[in-house]
Design a protein around this motif. Structure first.
Motif, short mmCIF file in Angstrom:
data_model
loop_
_atom_site.label_atom_id
_atom_site.label_comp_id
_atom_site.label_asym_id
_atom_site.label_seq_id
_atom_site.Cartn_x
_atom_site.Cartn_y
_atom_site.Cartn_z
N MET A 1 5.02 2.63 -2.99
CA MET A 1 4.99 2.59 -2.18
C MET A 1 4.51 0.48 -1.57
N ILE A 2 5.04 -0.63 -2.76
CA ILE A 2 4.52 -1.44 -2.65
C ILE A 2 5.83 -2.15 -1.76
N ASN A 3 6.99 -1.77 -2.42
CA ASN A 3 8.09 -1.70 -1.68
C ASN A 3 8.68 -1.73 -0.57
N GLU B 1 7.04 5.64 5.39
CA GLU B 1 7.70 6.11 3.76
C GLU B 1 6.51 5.44 2.64
N HIS B 2 6.02 4.10 3.42
CA HIS B 2 5.26 3.86 2.40
C HIS B 2 3.60 4.76 3.36
N LYS B 3 3.01 5.33 4.02
CA LYS B 3 2.44 5.96 4.42
C LYS B 3 2.04 6.70 3.45
N MET C 1 3.49 7.93 0.51
CA MET C 1 2.95 7.38 -0.33
C MET C 1 1.72 7.07 -0.77
N ARG C 2 1.69 6.02 -0.53
CA ARG C 2 -0.05 5.71 -0.31
C ARG C 2 -0.49 6.34 -0.03
N LYS C 3 -1.00 7.25 0.37
CA LYS C 3 -1.85 8.86 0.92
C LYS C 3 -1.73 9.48 -0.33
N LEU D 1 4.08 -11.68 -1.14
CA LEU D 1 5.53 -11.26 -0.76
C LEU D 1 5.15 -10.74 0.75
N ARG D 2 6.50 -10.43 1.43
CA ARG D 2 6.83 -10.13 2.76
C ARG D 2 8.00 -10.19 3.18
N VAL D 3 8.89 -9.35 4.41
CA VAL D 3 10.21 -9.79 4.82
C VAL D 3 9.61 -9.60 5.90
N GLY E 1 -4.47 -9.34 -0.40
CA GLY E 1 -3.68 -9.13 0.54
C GLY E 1 -4.29 -8.54 2.03
N GLY E 2 -3.61 -7.83 2.67
CA GLY E 2 -3.98 -7.78 4.04
C GLY E 2 -3.07 -6.72 4.87
N GLY E 3 -3.31 -6.35 6.25
CA GLY E 3 -2.67 -5.33 6.61
C GLY E 3 -2.63 -3.91 5.84
N ALA E 4 -1.31 -3.41 5.68
CA ALA E 4 -1.33 -1.97 5.25
C ALA E 4 -0.61 -2.03 3.96
N HIS E 5 -0.76 -3.02 3.16
CA HIS E 5 -0.71 -2.93 1.75
C HIS E 5 -1.36 -3.93 0.93
N PHE E 6 -2.74 -3.49 1.27
CA PHE E 6 -3.86 -4.44 0.96
C PHE E 6 -4.04 -3.24 -0.05
N CYS E 7 -3.97 -4.03 -0.82
CA CYS E 7 -4.47 -3.73 -2.90
C CYS E 7 -5.25 -1.89 -2.82
N ILE E 8 -4.43 -0.90 -2.79
CA ILE E 8 -5.22 0.18 -3.10
C ILE E 8 -6.04 -0.31 -3.80
C1 HEM Z 1 -8.33 -8.12 -9.31
C2 HEM Z 1 -7.95 -7.26 -9.28
C3 HEM Z 1 -6.04 -7.22 -8.48
C4 HEM Z 1 -5.72 -7.91 -7.85
C5 HEM Z 1 -5.72 -9.76 -7.67
C6 HEM Z 1 -4.80 -7.48 -7.08
C7 HEM Z 1 -3.69 -7.34 -6.38
C8 HEM Z 1 -2.95 -7.14 -5.44
C9 HEM Z 1 -1.47 -7.54 -4.22
C10 HEM Z 1 -1.86 -8.94 -4.03
C11 HEM Z 1 -1.38 -6.80 -3.35
C12 HEM Z 1 -0.14 -6.66 -2.18
C13 HEM Z 1 -0.83 -6.73 -1.23
C14 HEM Z 1 -0.45 -7.37 0.43
O1 HEM Z 1 1.25 -7.36 -0.22
O2 HEM Z 1 -0.67 -7.41 1.34
C15 HEM Z 1 -1.68 -5.72 -4.39
C16 HEM Z 1 -1.26 -3.92 -3.80
C17 HEM Z 1 -1.62 -2.99 -4.67
N1 HEM Z 1 -2.15 -2.91 -5.83
FE1 HEM Z 1 -3.49 -4.25 -6.85
N2 HEM Z 1 -4.68 -5.82 -7.90
C18 HEM Z 1 -5.83 -5.45 -8.31
C19 HEM Z 1 -6.02 -4.32 -8.88
C20 HEM Z 1 -5.43 -3.14 -9.03
C21 HEM Z 1 -5.53 -2.42 -9.50
C22 HEM Z 1 -6.78 -1.72 -10.69
C23 HEM Z 1 -4.37 -1.48 -8.95
C24 HEM Z 1 -4.45 0.91 -9.26
C25 HEM Z 1 -5.10 0.84 -9.84
C26 HEM Z 1 -3.78 -1.78 -8.48
C27 HEM Z 1 -2.66 -1.27 -7.34
C28 HEM Z 1 -2.09 -2.12 -6.47
C29 HEM Z 1 -1.32 -0.62 -5.59
C30 HEM Z 1 -0.69 0.48 -5.90
C31 HEM Z 1 -0.69 -1.79 -5.43
C32 HEM Z 1 0.01 -1.40 -3.22
C33 HEM Z 1 -0.14 -1.02 -2.45
C34 HEM Z 1 0.61 -0.75 -0.75
O3 HEM Z 1 1.74 -1.32 -0.94
O4 HEM Z 1 0.14 0.13 -0.16
N3 HEM Z 1 -3.78 -3.32 -8.13
N4 HEM Z 1 -2.70 -5.95 -5.12
#
Ligand code: HEM
Length: 429
Positions: free
Chosen positions: A112-114, A119-121, A123-125, A317-319, A370-377
């Motif tokens: 999902m992060i890439n 496609e992202h939605k 996987m994220r769902k 990162l963003r592209v 982060g922010g927007g659609a990829h905000f950390c799940i």
């Molecule tokens: C303090 C702890 C954490 C920090 C600082 C952090 C930080 C981040 C950041 C910066 C992103 C990218 C956001 C963006 O590109 O806008 C992200 C995405 C993600 N994080 Fe975290 N994260 C943390 C904890 C976790 C945990 C506990 C999990 C899962 C168990 C997790 C799973 C993910 C996943 C799967 C994504 C991709 C989301 C997407 O692309 O929709 N993260 N996180």
């Protein structure tokens, strides 16, 4: 090109001169040990030159301003799919230039992060239900139980390394419980995670790429086997969601495995750094520690402030999916953009007394997740773990003080965390 640029020799020349200061050698600054030890004065100096910079040597745009990053991170014109990056990791030029790197990033791509858009939605769902409020309240006793187990093993009085004894094992145990992976595999999972988290550094040595490649292959083999053994268990956990999605065709096998690997890597060290960095902030600001003790209701806002002041990750990162104008700079389609979170979270244009810890800071618009659609799940899980960790630790130990020099890990560009935090503790008599 910088001598050790990750994209050395493969990027097309660009005409852009906007906000471009060739005297700034971005990769040297970002990988410098003194910078990694304490990046904030250097980031402030760079930020004072402007909110958006173009690094002509590497063809990368750096964002240091809060307002600019709010737009960049949330706009659908700015994606996260590395396949859209001109000359980047998934391109033919990159394959010819660095076949091992290309293979690693291709193997790590289907997740999902890439990916962007539908496609992202899709996987994220699959994983969203595991992080909803109801799931979090069900998890609370499990996290509290893990915290209690770790605290019970600590002395009532004496010196401990807070990272080794508490901050590191807690998130790993919680994650492995979520995946139902036995404690005997903690060291193996930690080793795989440590090799793979370097992908976030963007700049990796050939040895690190080979090591990450090996870890990824072992990790995927392990998960493949787990899925096979557990495919008919109907488990009510993250593994269960992944197995179900693969069975019903929502995810193919590679997507299932890569998302699982990423979740285990992303959810581990990031949360360790939140708990470790937060504790150091409190110990370095005894008045704020006393304030938190006298009003535990501030724990939630304190965690947001830890995230703002000492973000565990340095770069997001963003592209560009299309040409994008921000703060007078046009970012062309296909260009990579990196938000430098240490600068963004301390932008004096957005935060009053930006370098001061205020555990009750109102409207704390930090960007560490982060922010927007990829905000950390996983943000709800990380926040909950940190809240429980601080509440329980402060409750057990009314006296906590630094017992030596904290040691920052200086071997990563995109992770700012402590390797060691010696503290002297005394429990309730
Ligand atoms: C303090 C702890 C954490 C920090 C600082 C952090 C930080 C981040 C950041 C910066 C992103 C990218 C956001 C963006 O590109 O806008 C992200 C995405 C993600 N994080 Fe975290 N994260 C943390 C904890 C976790 C945990 C506990 C999990 C899962 C168990 C997790 C799973 C993910 C996943 C799967 C994504 C991709 C989301 C997407 O692309 O929709 N993260 N996180």
């Amino acid at each position: 090109m910088a001598e050790d640029s990750p994209l050395d020799g493969i990027l097309p020349e660009t005409e852009s001169d906007s906000n471009c200061d060739d005297a700034i050698d971005w990769w040297s600054i970002l990988s410098d040990k003194t910078f990694l030890e304490n990046p904030y004065s250097e980031l402030r100096r760079l930020q004072a030159k402007g909110p958006v910079h173009f690094d002509r040597k590497n063809g990368i745009y750096f964002v240091l301003g809060h307002k600019a990053f709010a737009r960049v991170s949330k706009s659908s014109a700015m994606g996260r799919d590395t396949r859209n990056w001109t000359g980047g990791w998934n391109s033919e030029d990159y394959r010819q230039h660095d076949p091992v790197g290309y293979m690693l990033f291709s193997e790590f791509q289907p997740q999902m992060i890439n990916s962007d858009g539908e496609e992202h939605k899709r996987m994220r769902k699959v994983y969203e239900p595991a992080f909803r409020a109801q799931a979090m309240s069900q998890l609370e006793p499990l996290i509290a139980d893990q915290a209690s187990r770790l605290l019970a093993a600590m002395p009532d009085k004496g010196e401990i390394d807070f990272i080794e004894a508490f901050a590191a094992p807690l998130p790993l145990r919680v994650l492995c419980e979520l995946f139902d992976i036995p404690e005997s595999l903690d060291d193996t999972i930690s080793r795989w995670s440590a090799s793979l988290i370097r992908i976030g550094d963007i700049l990796m040595t050939p040895e690190q790429k080979s090591e990450a490649m090996e870890a990824l292959a072992e990790f995927k083999d392990f998960l493949r086997q787990q899925i096979k053994e557990r495919e008919n268990n109907n488990e009510d956990n993250l593994m269960g969601l992944a197995i179900q999605a693969q069975k019903n065709g929502t995810l193919d096998e590679e997507e299932t495995l890569t998302n699982l690997v990423s979740m285990l890597v992303a959810g581990h060290e990031t949360t360790v750094t939140l708990i470790g960095n937060g504790m150091l902030l409190l110990l370095s600001n005894p008045d704020e520690l006393a304030r938190l003790r006298s009003d535990p209701g501030l724990t939630r806002t304190a965690i947001e402030e830890f995230l703002r002041m000492e973000p565990g990750g340095n770069m997001i990162l963003r592209v560009a999916r299309e040409d994008f104008d921000v703060e007078g700079v046009t970012i062309p389609k296909g260009a990579p953009v990196i938000g430098l979170i240490g600068a963004i979270n301390r932008d004096p244009g957005r935060f009053e007394n930006a370098d001061v810890l205020d555990i009750a800071r109102p409207a704390n618009a930090q960007f560490t997740f982060g922010g927007g659609a990829h905000f950390c799940i996983g943000a709800p899980l990380a926040r909950l773990e940190a809240q429980i960790a601080f509440s329980r630790f402060l409750e057990k130990y009314p006296q906590i003080e630094l017992a030596g020099e904290p040691e920052w890990r200086l071997d990563r560009m995109n992770a700012r965390g402590l390797g060691r935090l010696p503290v002297k503790v005394k429990a309730v008599a």
